[in-house]
Scaffold this active site. Sequence first.
Site, PDB file in Angstrom:
ATOM      1  N   ASN A  11       0.865  -1.214   0.037  1.00 11.90           N
ATOM      2  CA  ASN A  11      -0.094   0.088   0.058  1.00 11.90           C
ATOM      3  C   ASN A  11       0.654   1.204  -0.014  1.00 11.90           C
ATOM      4  O   ASN A  11       0.521   2.159  -0.438  1.00 11.90           O
ATOM      5  CB  ASN A  11      -1.004  -0.084   1.163  1.00 11.90           C
ATOM      6  CG  ASN A  11      -1.848  -1.102   1.118  1.00 11.90           C
ATOM      7  OD1 ASN A  11      -2.736  -0.954   0.427  1.00 11.90           O
ATOM      8  ND2 ASN A  11      -1.681  -1.979   2.324  1.00 11.90           N
ATOM      9  N   ASP A  68       8.715   5.546   8.336  1.00 10.57           N
ATOM     10  CA  ASP A  68       7.893   4.867   9.676  1.00 10.57           C
ATOM     11  C   ASP A  68       6.903   6.050   9.872  1.00 10.57           C
ATOM     12  O   ASP A  68       7.094   7.346  10.041  1.00 10.57           O
ATOM     13  CB  ASP A  68       8.982   4.718  10.728  1.00 10.57           C
ATOM     14  CG  ASP A  68       8.493   3.849  11.873  1.00 10.57           C
ATOM     15  OD1 ASP A  68       7.592   3.034  11.423  1.00 10.57           O
ATOM     16  OD2 ASP A  68       8.707   3.884  12.978  1.00 10.57           O
ATOM     17  N   TYR A 150      -4.987   2.496   9.838  1.00 11.01           N
ATOM     18  CA  TYR A 150      -5.957   3.129  10.908  1.00 11.01           C
ATOM     19  C   TYR A 150      -6.802   4.028   9.746  1.00 11.01           C
ATOM     20  O   TYR A 150      -7.571   4.860  10.434  1.00 11.01           O
ATOM     21  CB  TYR A 150      -5.085   3.915  11.577  1.00 11.01           C
ATOM     22  CG  TYR A 150      -4.426   2.956  12.891  1.00 11.01           C
ATOM     23  CD1 TYR A 150      -5.151   2.806  14.054  1.00 11.01           C
ATOM     24  CD2 TYR A 150      -3.295   2.646  12.615  1.00 11.01           C
ATOM     25  CE1 TYR A 150      -4.460   2.188  14.987  1.00 11.01           C
ATOM     26  CE2 TYR A 150      -2.538   1.965  13.571  1.00 11.01           C
ATOM     27  CZ  TYR A 150      -3.054   1.824  14.697  1.00 11.01           C
ATOM     28  OH  TYR A 150      -2.718   0.948  15.776  1.00 11.01           O
ATOM     29  N   ASP A 151      -6.597   4.037   8.420  1.00 10.63           N
ATOM     30  CA  ASP A 151      -7.394   4.997   7.720  1.00 10.63           C
ATOM     31  C   ASP A 151      -8.850   4.994   8.045  1.00 10.63           C
ATOM     32  O   ASP A 151      -9.457   6.024   8.048  1.00 10.63           O
ATOM     33  CB  ASP A 151      -7.202   4.742   6.085  1.00 10.63           C
ATOM     34  CG  ASP A 151      -5.834   5.246   5.505  1.00 10.63           C
ATOM     35  OD1 ASP A 151      -5.247   5.945   6.348  1.00 10.63           O
ATOM     36  OD2 ASP A 151      -5.386   4.868   4.520  1.00 10.63           O
ATOM     37  N   HIS A 176       0.033  12.793   5.697  1.00  8.86           N
ATOM     38  CA  HIS A 176       1.228  12.790   6.152  1.00  8.86           C
ATOM     39  C   HIS A 176       2.241  12.246   5.286  1.00  8.86           C
ATOM     40  O   HIS A 176       3.246  12.660   4.904  1.00  8.86           O
ATOM     41  CB  HIS A 176       1.161  11.865   7.303  1.00  8.86           C
ATOM     42  CG  HIS A 176       0.426  10.492   7.186  1.00  8.86           C
ATOM     43  ND1 HIS A 176      -0.806  10.667   6.858  1.00  8.86           N
ATOM     44  CD2 HIS A 176       0.697   9.167   7.202  1.00  8.86           C
ATOM     45  CE1 HIS A 176      -1.246   9.325   6.577  1.00  8.86           C
ATOM     46  NE2 HIS A 176      -0.245   8.324   6.959  1.00  8.86           N
TER      47      HIS A 176
HETATM   48  P1  IMP Z   1       4.662   1.318   9.747  1.00  6.47           P
HETATM   49  O1  IMP Z   1       5.105   2.625   9.137  1.00  6.47           O
HETATM   50  O2  IMP Z   1       4.647   0.524   8.805  1.00  6.47           O
HETATM   51  O3  IMP Z   1       5.464   0.862  10.962  1.00  6.47           O
HETATM   52  O4  IMP Z   1       3.217   1.584  10.213  1.00  6.47           O
HETATM   53  C1  IMP Z   1       2.860   1.829  11.650  1.00  6.47           C
HETATM   54  C2  IMP Z   1       1.337   1.670  11.760  1.00  6.47           C
HETATM   55  O5  IMP Z   1       0.559   2.668  11.120  1.00  6.47           O
HETATM   56  C3  IMP Z   1       0.956   0.226  11.095  1.00  6.47           C
HETATM   57  O6  IMP Z   1      -0.290  -0.339  11.836  1.00  6.47           O
HETATM   58  C4  IMP Z   1       0.300   0.861   9.792  1.00  6.47           C
HETATM   59  O7  IMP Z   1      -0.758  -0.013   9.243  1.00  6.47           O
HETATM   60  C5  IMP Z   1      -0.161   2.179  10.052  1.00  6.47           C
HETATM   61  N1  IMP Z   1      -0.193   3.048   9.090  1.00  6.47           N
HETATM   62  C6  IMP Z   1       0.994   3.557   8.412  1.00  6.47           C
HETATM   63  N2  IMP Z   1       0.800   4.453   7.386  1.00  6.47           N
HETATM   64  C7  IMP Z   1      -0.531   4.496   7.513  1.00  6.47           C
HETATM   65  C8  IMP Z   1      -1.521   5.220   6.727  1.00  6.47           C
HETATM   66  O8  IMP Z   1      -0.874   5.861   5.664  1.00  6.47           O
HETATM   67  N3  IMP Z   1      -2.911   5.216   7.098  1.00  6.47           N
HETATM   68  C9  IMP Z   1      -3.271   4.370   8.035  1.00  6.47           C
HETATM   69  N4  IMP Z   1      -2.493   3.741   8.602  1.00  6.47           N
HETATM   70  C10 IMP Z   1      -1.082   3.880   8.587  1.00  6.47           C
END
Ligand code: IMP
Length: 191
Positions: A11, A68, A150-151, A176
Site C-alpha cells: 500500500n 516510519d 488506521y485509515d 502525512h
Molecule cells: P509502519 O510505518 O509501517 O511501521 O506503520 C505503523 C502502523 O501505522 C501500521 O499499523 C500501519 O498500518 C499504520 N499506518 C502507516 N501508514 C498509514 C497510513 O497512511 N494510514 C493508516 N495507517 C497507517
Amino acid sequence: MDLIFATHNPNKVLEVQKQLDQSFNILALSDLDYHTEIPEPYETLEENALQKAKTISRVFKKICFSDDTGLFVPALNGAPGVYSARYAGPKASALENMEKLCAAMELKQDRRAYFKTVIALQTLKGFHFFEGMVWGTIAREPVGTGGFGYDPIFIPQGYDQSFAMLPQKIKQEIGHRGKAIRALTSFLKTL
Ligand code: IMP
C-alpha cells in the site's frame, strides 16, 4: 534514478509510486526479492526509519529510503504513536488495532489525533530526514474500505469522511506520507 523503497507494505509502495515523477524508478523490496523482516526496535520514528534505510542501502549498495509512520492521540498521551503497528499485540491486524483504539477513545471528549511520517533517505554519502503530518479526529468506529491501517477511523481536519472513504488523491494531497514524499522529491532534485 533508481531508488529503493525499503518497505514490505504494498500500500505504501502504491501511494509513493503515484506521487513520484517518472525520473525516479522505485524498486520495492519485493522487486528485489528481499523478504527478510526489518526490525523497528527503536522509540522514535526517525531511528526506525533510518535503521531500515541503512540496512537495505548496505545490502544493495544503492540509494534507499524508508518511512516510519505513527498515529498519535493526545488524549492517550501520544499512543499508539511509534507502536502503532503492534498496538493490540505483536501480530495484530489493522482491525484489531482500530478496535483497541476505538475502545480506548470511547469516553474521551478530545478526539484529536495526527499521523506523522518520517522518511529517512540513505545516500552513498550520508542520511537525511523528511517529515509530514496531518491532524484529524478519531471516528467512533471504522468506516470505508479504501486505504489501509488506521485509515477507516481517521477523519482529516476539514473533511467529514475517513481517509478510507476519501479519494486516494486527497489523501496524497493532504496526508502525512504525501507531504513527506514531496519534501523528499524536492531534495532528490537537488542531487
Ligand atoms: P509502519 O510505518 O509501517 O511501521 O506503520 C505503523 C502502523 O501505522 C501500521 O499499523 C500501519 O498500518 C499504520 N499506518 C502507516 N501508514 C498509514 C497510513 O497512511 N494510514 C493508516 N495507517 C497507517
